[in-house]
Design an enzyme around this catalytic site. Sequence first.
Site, PDB file in Angstrom:
ATOM      1  N   ASP A 188      42.757  46.534  62.899  1.00 27.02           N
ATOM      2  CA  ASP A 188      41.836  47.274  63.763  1.00 27.02           C
ATOM      3  C   ASP A 188      41.454  48.606  63.133  1.00 27.02           C
ATOM      4  OD1 ASP A 188      41.954  45.253  65.665  1.00 27.02           O
ATOM      5  OD2 ASP A 188      43.644  46.171  66.706  1.00 27.02           O
ATOM      6  N   THR A 210      39.902  40.860  55.193  1.00 24.29           N
ATOM      7  CA  THR A 210      41.127  41.607  54.922  1.00 24.29           C
ATOM      8  C   THR A 210      42.249  40.606  54.660  1.00 24.29           C
ATOM      9  OG1 THR A 210      41.643  41.762  57.297  1.00 24.29           O
ATOM     10  CG2 THR A 210      40.402  43.578  56.305  1.00 24.29           C
TER      11      THR A 210
END
Length: 291
Positions: A243, A211
């Site tokens: 998350d 990411t």
Amino acid sequence: MRILNFGSLNIDRVYQVEHFVREGETILAGEYVSNIGGKGLNQSIALARAGAHVIHAGAIGPDGTELKMALEADGVDTGYIMQVPEASGHAVIQIANGENSIIVYGGANRTIDHACVCKVLDEFGPDDLLLVQNEISCVPYIMKQAKARGMKVAINASPITAELLEYPLELADYIIVNEQEGGALADSSDASYEEILNSVAEKYRTAVLLTAGDKGAYYRSGEAQYYQPVIKADTVDTTGAGDTFCGYFLAGLSEGMEPGEILKMAAAAAAITVSRPGASKSIPWRTEIII
């Protein structure tokens, strides 16, 4: 597929500041709030809200009842959370202009030992997936014992520490990192995102999710590679975005979705998360996702 998240449970102490505190500096916080958190807890809630069958294993102190209750409220199985005398883990979070800076104290998360690990993992097998981060003790042992039982293993290699670089990451079926963490694993801080992705995938012979904040997300599994642009949102608080992406990504995998669709779903969920304040409370439900 069941997902066992052997992860941290923290109390987040969040301070709104004009800028991150510098060395030798004392600043005033404009606002303070206490939230539930920890990468483990956040990812379990993301998994549950994404529709996955998730079980959380970990440890809390006498002050951690709210952490367990919060997981249960979202449908997470908490039967493998133990209470210990040590205070629960906690994090000190500064938020300035929508960005965050975080200090984590392990507390009860660091009391997990080999006996505890085996007691939990004896209940799981080849049809299950293990998720771990680097905020609890015994992570290498957990990974080895999970693989010995035939489980798939996913590790969110965060936070990066000297010890984590020695973990048996070659046992992982999925490694999940951001650009800084990926650069550390690839031993290159100035490589491109694609170079980091390929370096980590080839080094550990595993699938890798990278990411990259507002630059999107990259995924490689075998020879197949995917890129997902970021979905724009008015940023309020980036805490918990990674998350959320992790939880939705693994939930999609557990359902057998195609990687491209999984990445779109996870990006949409993360966009909603950053548009709201807080960590776990900002994570959206699957019904909110439009792709």
